[in-house]
Design a protein around this motif. Structure first.
Motif, mmCIF file in Angstrom:
data_model
loop_
_atom_site.group_PDB
_atom_site.id
_atom_site.type_symbol
_atom_site.label_atom_id
_atom_site.label_comp_id
_atom_site.label_asym_id
_atom_site.label_seq_id
_atom_site.Cartn_x
_atom_site.Cartn_y
_atom_site.Cartn_z
ATOM 1 N N PHE B 89 110.671 -60.076 6.775
ATOM 2 C CA PHE B 89 110.386 -61.016 7.723
ATOM 3 C C PHE B 89 109.104 -61.827 7.658
ATOM 4 O O PHE B 89 108.166 -61.497 7.077
ATOM 5 C CB PHE B 89 109.996 -60.624 9.197
ATOM 6 N N PHE B 91 107.527 -65.032 9.607
ATOM 7 C CA PHE B 91 107.553 -65.718 10.777
ATOM 8 C C PHE B 91 106.878 -67.286 10.782
ATOM 9 O O PHE B 91 105.891 -67.232 9.921
ATOM 10 C CB PHE B 91 107.084 -64.796 11.979
ATOM 11 N N ASN B 95 101.605 -64.477 12.049
ATOM 12 C CA ASN B 95 101.864 -63.175 12.590
ATOM 13 C C ASN B 95 101.331 -62.057 11.731
ATOM 14 O O ASN B 95 101.951 -60.770 11.656
ATOM 15 C CB ASN B 95 103.182 -62.749 13.041
ATOM 16 N N LEU B 96 99.942 -62.260 10.958
ATOM 17 C CA LEU B 96 99.376 -61.369 10.383
ATOM 18 C C LEU B 96 98.596 -60.434 11.398
ATOM 19 O O LEU B 96 98.508 -60.883 12.461
ATOM 20 C CB LEU B 96 98.941 -61.827 9.199
ATOM 21 N N ILE B 97 98.483 -59.265 11.016
ATOM 22 C CA ILE B 97 97.470 -58.355 11.916
ATOM 23 C C ILE B 97 95.991 -58.835 11.538
ATOM 24 O O ILE B 97 95.469 -58.612 10.426
ATOM 25 C CB ILE B 97 97.763 -56.871 11.579
ATOM 26 N N PHE B 108 100.727 -52.939 4.696
ATOM 27 C CA PHE B 108 100.922 -52.184 6.248
ATOM 28 C C PHE B 108 102.380 -51.534 6.189
ATOM 29 O O PHE B 108 102.399 -50.384 6.563
ATOM 30 C CB PHE B 108 100.692 -53.086 7.307
ATOM 31 N N ILE B 109 103.375 -52.146 5.769
ATOM 32 C CA ILE B 109 104.691 -51.726 6.076
ATOM 33 C C ILE B 109 105.165 -50.628 5.151
ATOM 34 O O ILE B 109 105.581 -49.300 5.561
ATOM 35 C CB ILE B 109 105.770 -52.838 5.723
ATOM 36 N N ARG B 156 103.950 -59.804 2.297
ATOM 37 C CA ARG B 156 104.091 -58.578 3.205
ATOM 38 C C ARG B 156 105.587 -58.280 3.440
ATOM 39 O O ARG B 156 106.136 -57.019 3.304
ATOM 40 C CB ARG B 156 103.668 -58.641 4.632
#
Lengths: 417, 232
Positions: B89, B91, B95-97, B108-109, B156
């Motif tokens: 995805f 966005f 929408n990164l952490i 992360f994933i 990501r």
């Protein structure tokens, strides 16, 4: 930022809770300490009928030998034999009933510490009351710290500041003591006020006066070797239980009372303070719990997009739930520990310096509390509080975490903040 | 090779008393290596369609089949795992952490998938290199430009080697230079690595680069223009 607010809220809650608990605890500990030190000593022994009916003849048989026996018991620090007689005391202004204690000053000094609080005028007692007379050295006379004057020729009496006020007498004033002698006739004697004591319990001050045992004996026609009361001071408070047990076994014919039996209201007040303490902690922890829930809900709402993204890319619900819970718990515990550390320092500091409750001292003093308050709290209390915070944090974290779970990632991602 | 098929997909929202037919019988097929743009005005249903393709929403009627799996039939928990392993995805708002660095965001994933550390790090470096951000690997999102953040988001999305990448208006918040840069990167990944991209957009710059343009209006396919056939 939010995290900081959560931590600060928890920390402030903790400081409030721990400190107020420490104030209560300090207050009750102090009261017990002073009651034991100035008023009751640890244990008292009487003729079994004496406490119900304070007749002259209810003395302890063989008091002298008994006192020596008790003194040799392990755990016992000192023993004092007293005569205790209800009398009428009168001044030119007024009169009242008091318990007149006939004491051997040297023996008595080993057991209670009233002598440390004897002042040589009502004025000084009022002004400097509760302070060590040694600190106000210039007023010291030979009676101060010593019950009676060595130089006086007349019979001497030491009375409480409260009683001095009621009788409108001062040091050197004369008072008349009336009582019933052993043979039932009325007797009386004139005493000169040698010193005025001031402790934190004004009721005690008002109702207990001290004379030399010999003087009381000659007034009543009793043998000075007899005693109505044996007061026992122990080496440590925790010895009360075992020594009480031993005494009860050894002297079943006598009435044996601990300080809690002698002043039952004291034990009650302490229990009541304990209950109050838990009430306060429950209220604070509840408020804290709601505060945490509220702030964490805000955190969840604020991070709706981030949570939506995490769920979209494959973070499962259990992990999201765990993440919010862990975050809440971590923040609460961090805040809690910071709060407890600060509260600990505050308690240490005020415990050393004391808090002057002078403004409320009259009311406090009437029920036996020292207007200088030294907060104090035990390690076990901190441990319990830590466990309670962890518990509250876990409970408080559930609702925000559920709220996070209920989010639909597709909707969460589109919310504009 | 067909990787995604939509069979007569409908989505009906019940908004109070009124039913909203957001997607109205769409059937489409996507092949590996496509670079497709779903285009349409606001309210045309393109986001709803994209959500269903990405398994974030389930069709009221019809099937969405990704690699022989009808994702409409998966349970919510299965769907989450399915998304993690099959769909990337990107966005609109990156929408990164925020508390993680670029490299950690990319990793992360794979972390969620429980991949070993070495593998995660190698893959993250490889991807950051592909999007030209190796020098920013230790930066937090707040210290990066929008374009850079979106490139991290692309890296990501590719981290778990998904079947395809869904990008919901990826350039909406970017200036023209960043847009061009991002599109070049995605185009390169598409041509060289055969990564499949499906965008929703109304940005002409994206539409121009797309090799397939699907026009959606009122929840239906208006036109489906294949500009360049995917080499198999």
């Amino acid at each position: 930022m939010r995290s900081l607010i959560v931590m600060i809220a928890v920390a402030i809650g903790m400081i409030g809770g721990v400190f107020s608990s420490a104030v209560f605890k300090g207050m009750s500990d102090q009261r017990v300490r002073e009651a034991i030190r100035y008023e009751t000593s640890h244990i008292q022994m009487h003729h079994p009928q004496f406490m119900g009916n304070q007749e002259l003849e209810y003395t302890i048989d063989g008091a002298g030998a008994l006192a020596r026996e008790i003194e040799s018991l392990s755990g016992v620090a000192a023993v004092s034999k007293r005569m205790e007689i209800p009398v009428m005391i009168k001044s030119t202004a007024s009169g009242t009933g008091v318990q007149l204690m006939g004491i051997d000053p040297e023996q008595e000094k080993q057991v209670t510490a009233i002598h440390e609080r004897v002042y040589d005028s009502a004025q000084v007692a009022k002004q400097f009351g509760f302070q060590d007379p040694a600190r106000i050295g210039s007023f010291m006379k030979d009676s101060v710290g010593n019950y009676f004057r060595t130089t006086s020729r007349s019979e001497q009496i030491v009375i409480g500041e409260e009683l001095a006020e009621q009788l409108k007498v001062d040091v050197k004033s004369k008072v008349v003591v009336n009582l019933q002698t052993a043979d039932g006739t009325l007797s009386g004697g004139v005493f000169r006020v040698a010193g005025i004591y001031r402790i934190t319990n004004s009721t005690f001050e008002n109702t207990v006066a001290f004379v030399k045992k010999d003087a009381l004996a000659s007034l009543t026609g009793m043998d000075p070797g007899r005693a109505h009361e044996i007061a026992i001071k122990l080496k440590e408070n925790k010895e009360v239980g075992p020594v009480m047990k031993q005494l009860k076994e050894q002297y079943p014919e006598l009435s044996i009372m601990s300080w809690k039996d002698i002043q039952p209201e004291l034990g009650m007040i302490i229990q009541w303070l304990d209950v109050m303490l838990y009430f306060i902690m429950v209220i604070i922890l509840l408020a804290l719990g709601f505060g945490i829930v509220n702030t964490m809900l805000m955190v969840v709402m604020e991070r709706v997009k981030e949570l939506g993204m995490l769920m979209a890319i494959g973070m499962n619900r259990l992990r999201v739930f765990g993440m919010i819970m862990l975050e809440t718990i971590f923040l609460s515990i961090t805040g809690g520990i910071i709060g407890m550390a600060l509260a600990g320092l505050l308690v240490q500091y005020t415990g050393a310096v004391g808090i002057n409750l002078g403004a409320f001292s009259q009311g406090l003093q009437a029920v036996g509390y020292n207007p200088m308050l030294y907060p104090k709290i035990g390690i076990s209390f901190y441990l319990i509080i830590t466990l309670l915070i962890i518990l509250i944090a876990i409970i408080a974290s559930v609702y925000p975490a559920i709220k996070a779970l209920k989010m639909n990632p597709a909707e969460a991602l589109r919310i504009e903040i | 090779m067909k990787i995604l098929t939509l069979n007569n997909v409908h989505k009906i929202y019940n908004e109070s008393e009124v039913q909203v037919h957001a997607v109205n019988g769409i059937s489409l097929a996507f092949h590996k290596g496509e670079f497709a743009a779903i285009v349409g005005p606001s309210g045309s249903g393109k986001t709803t369609l994209l959500n269903m393709i990405g398994g974030l929403d389930q069709p009221t009627e019809g099937e969405v089949i990704v690699n022989n799996t009808n994702i409409g039939a998966l349970k919510p928990s299965q769907l989450i795992d399915f998304r993690m392993y099959n769909i990337g995805f990107v966005f609109q708002a990156y929408n990164l952490i925020p508390v993680l660095t670029a490299k950690e965001n990319v990793e992360f994933i794979m972390h969620l998938q429980g991949r070993p550390k070495k593998e995660r790090e190698d893959r993250a470096m490889e991807l950051l290199e592909a999007v030209g951000l190796v020098d920013r690997m230790d930066s937090r999102p707040s210290r990066m430009s929008g374009g850079q953040q979106q490139r991290v988001a692309v890296a990501r999305a590719l981290a778990s080697k998904p079947k395809f990448v869904l990008a919901d208006e990826p350039t909406a918040n970017l200036d023209s230079k960043s847009t061009e840069n991002l599109l070049d990167i995605m185009e390169n990944l598409n041509r060289n690595e055969k990564v499949t991209f499906i965008f929703s957009t109304h940005d002409n710059r994206v539409v121009k680069k797309a090799r397939r343009v699907i026009n959606i209006e009122d929840g239906m396919v208006e036109s489906d223009e294949l500009r360049e056939k995917v080499e198999q």
